[in-house]
Design a protein around this motif. Structure first.
Motif, PDB file in Angstrom:
ATOM      1  N   VAL A  97       1.422   8.244   7.710  1.00 44.07           N
ATOM      2  CA  VAL A  97       0.811   6.927   7.917  1.00 44.07           C
ATOM      3  C   VAL A  97       0.484   6.773   9.409  1.00 44.07           C
ATOM      4  N   PRO A  98      -0.682   6.269   9.755  1.00 45.07           N
ATOM      5  CA  PRO A  98      -1.081   6.214  11.166  1.00 45.07           C
ATOM      6  C   PRO A  98      -0.124   5.459  12.070  1.00 45.07           C
ATOM      7  N   VAL A  99       0.407   4.339  11.592  1.00 44.93           N
ATOM      8  CA  VAL A  99       1.256   3.502  12.445  1.00 44.93           C
ATOM      9  C   VAL A  99       2.487   3.053  11.659  1.00 44.93           C
TER      10      VAL A  99
ATOM     11  N   ASP B  11       6.492   6.554  -9.084  1.00 40.44           N
ATOM     12  CA  ASP B  11       5.737   7.721  -8.632  1.00 40.44           C
ATOM     13  C   ASP B  11       4.967   7.406  -7.348  1.00 40.44           C
ATOM     14  N   ARG B  12       4.373   6.224  -7.304  1.00 40.19           N
ATOM     15  CA  ARG B  12       3.622   5.825  -6.112  1.00 40.19           C
ATOM     16  C   ARG B  12       4.548   5.648  -4.910  1.00 40.19           C
ATOM     17  N   ALA B  13       5.681   5.033  -5.146  1.00 40.67           N
ATOM     18  CA  ALA B  13       6.628   4.821  -4.065  1.00 40.67           C
ATOM     19  C   ALA B  13       7.190   6.142  -3.566  1.00 40.67           C
ATOM     20  N   ASP B  14       7.373   7.097  -4.464  1.00 42.42           N
ATOM     21  CA  ASP B  14       7.870   8.413  -4.053  1.00 42.42           C
ATOM     22  C   ASP B  14       6.826   9.149  -3.226  1.00 42.42           C
ATOM     23  N   HIS B  15       5.572   9.022  -3.623  1.00 42.52           N
ATOM     24  CA  HIS B  15       4.488   9.612  -2.819  1.00 42.52           C
ATOM     25  C   HIS B  15       4.503   9.026  -1.408  1.00 42.52           C
ATOM     26  N   PHE B  16       4.669   7.718  -1.335  1.00 37.85           N
ATOM     27  CA  PHE B  16       4.736   7.058  -0.030  1.00 37.85           C
ATOM     28  C   PHE B  16       5.875   7.623   0.808  1.00 37.85           C
ATOM     29  N   ALA B  17       7.044   7.775   0.208  1.00 36.46           N
ATOM     30  CA  ALA B  17       8.198   8.293   0.935  1.00 36.46           C
ATOM     31  C   ALA B  17       7.950   9.715   1.432  1.00 36.46           C
TER      32      ALA B  17
ATOM     33  N   ALA C 231      -6.304   4.086   0.921  1.00 32.99           N
ATOM     34  CA  ALA C 231      -7.086   5.158   0.317  1.00 32.99           C
ATOM     35  C   ALA C 231      -7.898   4.651  -0.871  1.00 32.99           C
ATOM     36  N   THR C 232      -7.522   3.488  -1.407  1.00 35.70           N
ATOM     37  CA  THR C 232      -8.240   2.861  -2.511  1.00 35.70           C
ATOM     38  C   THR C 232      -8.536   1.409  -2.144  1.00 35.70           C
ATOM     39  N   PRO C 233      -9.499   0.765  -2.807  1.00 36.50           N
ATOM     40  CA  PRO C 233      -9.816  -0.630  -2.481  1.00 36.50           C
ATOM     41  C   PRO C 233      -8.632  -1.563  -2.727  1.00 36.50           C
ATOM     42  N   PHE C 234      -8.643  -2.694  -2.053  1.00 39.36           N
ATOM     43  CA  PHE C 234      -7.633  -3.719  -2.311  1.00 39.36           C
ATOM     44  C   PHE C 234      -7.797  -4.250  -3.737  1.00 39.36           C
ATOM     45  N   PRO C 235      -6.696  -4.631  -4.363  1.00 43.98           N
ATOM     46  CA  PRO C 235      -6.784  -5.164  -5.727  1.00 43.98           C
ATOM     47  C   PRO C 235      -7.393  -6.562  -5.730  1.00 43.98           C
ATOM     48  N   ARG C 236      -7.870  -6.967  -6.873  1.00 46.59           N
ATOM     49  CA  ARG C 236      -8.391  -8.327  -7.014  1.00 46.59           C
ATOM     50  C   ARG C 236      -7.359  -9.279  -7.598  1.00 46.59           C
ATOM     51  N   LYS C 237      -6.334  -8.720  -8.220  1.00 46.18           N
ATOM     52  CA  LYS C 237      -5.305  -9.548  -8.832  1.00 46.18           C
ATOM     53  C   LYS C 237      -3.979  -8.813  -8.783  1.00 46.18           C
ATOM     54  N   LEU C 238      -2.907  -9.533  -8.457  1.00 45.43           N
ATOM     55  CA  LEU C 238      -1.574  -8.953  -8.400  1.00 45.43           C
ATOM     56  C   LEU C 238      -0.782  -9.323  -9.649  1.00 45.43           C
ATOM     57  N   ASP C 239       0.141  -8.463 -10.024  1.00 50.46           N
ATOM     58  CA  ASP C 239       0.988  -8.694 -11.190  1.00 50.46           C
ATOM     59  C   ASP C 239       2.206  -9.507 -10.752  1.00 50.46           C
ATOM     60  N   ARG C 240       2.188 -10.797 -11.019  1.00 47.85           N
ATOM     61  CA  ARG C 240       3.268 -11.684 -10.582  1.00 47.85           C
ATOM     62  C   ARG C 240       3.687 -12.602 -11.728  1.00 47.85           C
ATOM     63  N   LEU C 241       4.909 -13.105 -11.651  1.00 49.00           N
ATOM     64  CA  LEU C 241       5.401 -14.056 -12.642  1.00 49.00           C
ATOM     65  C   LEU C 241       4.577 -15.338 -12.599  1.00 49.00           C
ATOM     66  N   PRO C 242       4.457 -16.039 -13.737  1.00 49.36           N
ATOM     67  CA  PRO C 242       3.730 -17.315 -13.741  1.00 49.36           C
ATOM     68  C   PRO C 242       4.524 -18.385 -12.994  1.00 49.36           C
TER      69      PRO C 242
ATOM     70  N   THR D 140       0.841  -1.189   0.000  1.00 49.20           N
ATOM     71  CA  THR D 140       0.000   0.000   0.000  1.00 49.20           C
ATOM     72  C   THR D 140       0.882   1.247   0.000  1.00 49.20           C
ATOM     73  N   ARG D 141       0.634   2.160  -0.906  1.00 45.58           N
ATOM     74  CA  ARG D 141       1.390   3.414  -0.985  1.00 45.58           C
ATOM     75  C   ARG D 141       0.569   4.634  -0.578  1.00 45.58           C
ATOM     76  N   TYR D 142      -0.752   4.512  -0.660  1.00 50.76           N
ATOM     77  CA  TYR D 142      -1.636   5.626  -0.313  1.00 50.76           C
ATOM     78  C   TYR D 142      -2.528   5.196   0.855  1.00 50.76           C
TER      79      TYR D 142
END
Length: 213
Positions: free
Chosen positions: A103-105, A91-97, A187-198, A13-15
């Protein structure tokens, strides 16, 4: 929550929202963590929950320096990022940084060094075995957070500042920092599918490179 759903939708999670996360909400995740497998039942893992604003600001200040260096190398291609969405990911990781302290905790995962038993220190490569009694507990915690509807982001960049973090959080000698985990509501819903190697790329039958699936 079904274990499969938790595993297959637990992305970094980044946001985060700024909604507070209570100790009661985290308790089951920490309980899962303490039941993780580890060598000799030595149970070396400890966690510190950080909510103090000043401490989180200091952690962010330390985090940003190595992150910006990494970001520069990643954008220049000196560090290889797998996938075709590199710019968006960075970009997302930079926003997180830049919003790390918001972040609350922040949970700091630690481990007693004398409770670890690395067996690869004599090999001519980076030692990786020492975390085998810490990171399963961390993963159990991450899955417990997912079950509770919490997003997480695990980072090891702050381990570069272990002496400073230890002083700020009164971590005793003989205890290593293994990871820092940002925890909060997404801040956004959890994904339904992750991008991973087969599976064909990562599971081999008898010899390296021979796919099992």
């Amino acid at each position: 929550m079904d274990l499969g759903e938790a595993v297959l939708t637990s992305m970094t999670t980044r946001y985060f929202t700024t909604d507070p996360v209570s100790d009661a909400t985290l308790e089951r995740a920490f309980d899962y963590a303490r039941h993780a497998p580890q060598g000799g039942n030595r149970q070396p893992t400890r966690f510190i929950v950080v909510r103090d604003e000043a401490k989180k600001r200091q952690l962010q200040e330390w985090y940003l320096e190595p992150w910006k260096a990494y970001l520069g190398m990643a954008r220049s291609g000196d560090i290889d990022i797998i996938g075709d969405k590199t710019s968006r990911l960075l970009d997302r990781a930079d926003h997180f940084a830049e919003h790390f302290a918001d972040v609350p905790v922040i949970v700091v995962a630690c481990g007693y060094i004398d409770g670890l038993h690395p067996t690869d220190t004599e090999l001519d490569r980076l030692s990786v075995v020492g975390g085998g009694s810490i990171y399963p507990a961390v993963q159990n915690f991450l899955l417990g957070c997912r079950e509770a509807g919490l997003g997480t982001a695990l980072t090891t960049l702050l381990c570069m500042y272990e002496p400073q973090v230890a002083e700020m959080l009164s971590i005793p000698e003989g205890v290593a920092t293994a990871a820092h985990i940002a925890v909060g509501y997404r801040a956004t819903p959890f994904p339904r599918k992750l991008d991973r190697l087969p599976l064909s790329d990562i599971v081999f039958d008898e010899t390296w490179g021979t796919p099992t699936y």
